[in-house]
Design a protein around this motif. Structure first.
Motif, short mmCIF file in Angstrom:
data_model
loop_
_atom_site.label_atom_id
_atom_site.label_comp_id
_atom_site.label_asym_id
_atom_site.label_seq_id
_atom_site.Cartn_x
_atom_site.Cartn_y
_atom_site.Cartn_z
N ASP A 120 0.81 -1.20 0.00
CA ASP A 120 0.00 0.00 0.00
C ASP A 120 0.85 1.26 0.00
O ASP A 120 0.40 2.32 -0.45
CB ASP A 120 -0.92 0.00 1.23
CG ASP A 120 -1.86 -1.20 1.21
OD1 ASP A 120 -2.72 -1.25 0.31
OD2 ASP A 120 -1.71 -2.08 2.08
N GLU A 210 -11.43 0.66 5.89
CA GLU A 210 -12.33 1.18 4.85
C GLU A 210 -11.55 1.85 3.72
O GLU A 210 -11.90 1.72 2.55
CB GLU A 210 -13.32 2.18 5.46
CG GLU A 210 -14.34 1.55 6.42
CD GLU A 210 -15.23 0.51 5.74
OE1 GLU A 210 -15.41 0.57 4.50
OE2 GLU A 210 -15.74 -0.37 6.47
N LEU A 211 -10.47 2.56 4.08
CA LEU A 211 -9.65 3.19 3.05
C LEU A 211 -8.95 2.14 2.20
O LEU A 211 -8.86 2.29 0.97
CB LEU A 211 -8.63 4.12 3.70
CG LEU A 211 -7.68 4.86 2.74
CD1 LEU A 211 -8.45 5.63 1.67
CD2 LEU A 211 -6.74 5.78 3.52
N LYS A 212 -8.48 1.07 2.82
CA LYS A 212 -7.83 0.02 2.04
C LYS A 212 -8.82 -0.60 1.07
O LYS A 212 -8.48 -0.90 -0.08
CB LYS A 212 -7.23 -1.05 2.97
CG LYS A 212 -6.63 -2.23 2.19
CD LYS A 212 -5.40 -2.81 2.80
CE LYS A 212 -4.77 -3.86 1.89
NZ LYS A 212 -3.49 -4.35 2.37
N ARG A 213 -10.04 -0.80 1.50
CA ARG A 213 -11.06 -1.35 0.61
C ARG A 213 -11.30 -0.44 -0.58
O ARG A 213 -11.45 -0.90 -1.72
CB ARG A 213 -12.36 -1.57 1.38
CG ARG A 213 -12.34 -2.75 2.33
CD ARG A 213 -13.58 -2.79 3.19
NE ARG A 213 -13.64 -3.98 4.03
CZ ARG A 213 -14.46 -4.14 5.05
NH1 ARG A 213 -15.31 -3.15 5.39
NH2 ARG A 213 -14.45 -5.25 5.76
N VAL A 214 -11.30 0.87 -0.33
CA VAL A 214 -11.49 1.83 -1.42
C VAL A 214 -10.31 1.76 -2.39
O VAL A 214 -10.50 1.74 -3.62
CB VAL A 214 -11.64 3.26 -0.85
CG1 VAL A 214 -11.53 4.30 -1.96
CG2 VAL A 214 -12.98 3.41 -0.13
N LEU A 215 -9.10 1.72 -1.85
CA LEU A 215 -7.91 1.73 -2.69
C LEU A 215 -7.80 0.49 -3.57
O LEU A 215 -7.25 0.54 -4.67
CB LEU A 215 -6.66 1.88 -1.82
CG LEU A 215 -6.51 3.22 -1.09
CD1 LEU A 215 -5.31 3.19 -0.15
CD2 LEU A 215 -6.38 4.37 -2.08
N TRP A 216 -8.31 -0.63 -3.08
CA TRP A 216 -8.22 -1.90 -3.82
C TRP A 216 -9.52 -2.26 -4.51
O TRP A 216 -9.69 -3.40 -4.96
CB TRP A 216 -7.77 -3.02 -2.88
CG TRP A 216 -6.31 -2.95 -2.55
CD1 TRP A 216 -5.73 -2.34 -1.49
CD2 TRP A 216 -5.25 -3.51 -3.32
NE1 TRP A 216 -4.37 -2.49 -1.53
CE2 TRP A 216 -4.05 -3.19 -2.64
CE3 TRP A 216 -5.19 -4.25 -4.50
CZ2 TRP A 216 -2.80 -3.60 -3.12
CZ3 TRP A 216 -3.95 -4.65 -4.98
CH2 TRP A 216 -2.77 -4.32 -4.29
N GLN A 217 -10.44 -1.32 -4.59
CA GLN A 217 -11.72 -1.59 -5.24
C GLN A 217 -11.49 -2.04 -6.69
O GLN A 217 -10.65 -1.52 -7.40
CB GLN A 217 -12.58 -0.32 -5.22
CG GLN A 217 -14.01 -0.52 -5.68
CD GLN A 217 -14.87 0.72 -5.47
OE1 GLN A 217 -14.38 1.76 -5.06
NE2 GLN A 217 -16.16 0.60 -5.74
N ASP A 220 -11.41 -7.69 -6.80
CA ASP A 220 -11.94 -8.90 -6.17
C ASP A 220 -11.73 -10.14 -7.04
O ASP A 220 -11.74 -11.27 -6.52
CB ASP A 220 -13.43 -8.73 -5.86
CG ASP A 220 -13.70 -7.72 -4.76
OD1 ASP A 220 -12.74 -7.38 -4.03
OD2 ASP A 220 -14.84 -7.26 -4.63
#
Length: 252
Positions: A120, A210-217, A220
């Motif tokens: 990251d 939550e920020l990590k989820r946004v960055l890796w959106q 999946d």
């Protein structure tokens, strides 16, 4: 020590995962599987809030996959297993519910570029030049490609992949977003890594998740994508052209 090691320690809510191999911190299959499992465990450990990924020494950060294992591949299944090793590590970094800081103290080749890309936030020494050498031996950076392309963009990934025998400087990598910081001394690298890790350890875990989820959106599908890419490399490594290229490389 000849087979390499992976170590994990936690201090002040910071997980530090350190890998080592005597051949320029290259990563054979067994070590890759251990590294992936260790990163997953660090991500799930309630005692830490951030992960530092680093290798031992002050020379090469990571020389990529084990060349000795590469030359021993003689069937598709073995090839798929071999090339899926870095897929497992990249996906473990991607799915870890904590930020991963990469400490890149020296040159990164092939899969090593993939590790830096999957972090990251990467903090590097000025000696941390990069090279995607896979095409030079008749394959291609297919498994690490999604992580590298996501980090530096299609054009830069393409040039790094096509010009497979040339090193690009740490400044080149920083200018394209692979490294967030480049320092002129190892002490500076260590201080920057520690400073950021401590800041993150004191930050809101829920906000960071939550920020990590946004960055890796949008990633999946990588569990399957990287395995599909591993199959491409596994097929190519069995070709006469690639076997001849590998033999020529070994003869140097």
């Amino acid at each position: 020590m000849s087979n390499g090691t992976v170590q994990h320690k936690i201090a002040d809510q910071v997980s530090t995962v350190t890998f080592y191999h005597p051949q320029s911190n290259s990563l054979p299959g067994a070590l890759l599987r251990e590294l992936a499992a260790t990163i997953e465990a660090a991500g799930n450990d309630p005692g830490s809030r951030v992960i530092i990924l680093q290798s031992e020494g002050e020379k090469a950060f990571c020389a990529g996959a084990s060349f000795d294992e590469l030359v021993a591949i003689n069937d598709m299944e073995t090839g798929k297993v071999f090339f899926s090793g870095f897929a497992a590590v990249i996906n473990a970094m991607r799915k870890a519910p904590k930020f991963v800081i990469a400490r890149v103290q020296g040159k990164a080749v092939g899969g090593g570029v993939g590790l830096a890309s999957a972090a990251d936030y990467a903090i590097a020494h000025e000696s941390a030049s990069v090279k995607l050498s896979e095409l030079a031996v008749g394959i291609g950076p297919f498994v690490v490609g999604p992580a590298v392309e996501r980090k530096i963009g299609t054009a830069a990934f393409g040039s790094l992949s096509i010009n497979a025998t040339e090193w690009q400087s740490a400044k080149w990598a920083a200018d394209r977003g692979l490294y967030a910081e480049v320092h002129t001394s190892i002490e500076g690298v260590n201080e920057a890594v520690t400073k950021l890790a401590n800041k993150l350890a004191a930050s809101n875990p829920e906000a960071m998740l939550e920020l990590k989820r946004v960055l890796w959106q949008g990633t999946d599908h990588w569990d399957q994508l990287l395995l599909d890419r591993a199959m491409i490399s596994g097929r190519l490594v069995l070709s006469d052209f690639t076997r001849a290229a590998i033999a020529k490389f070994k003869g140097k």
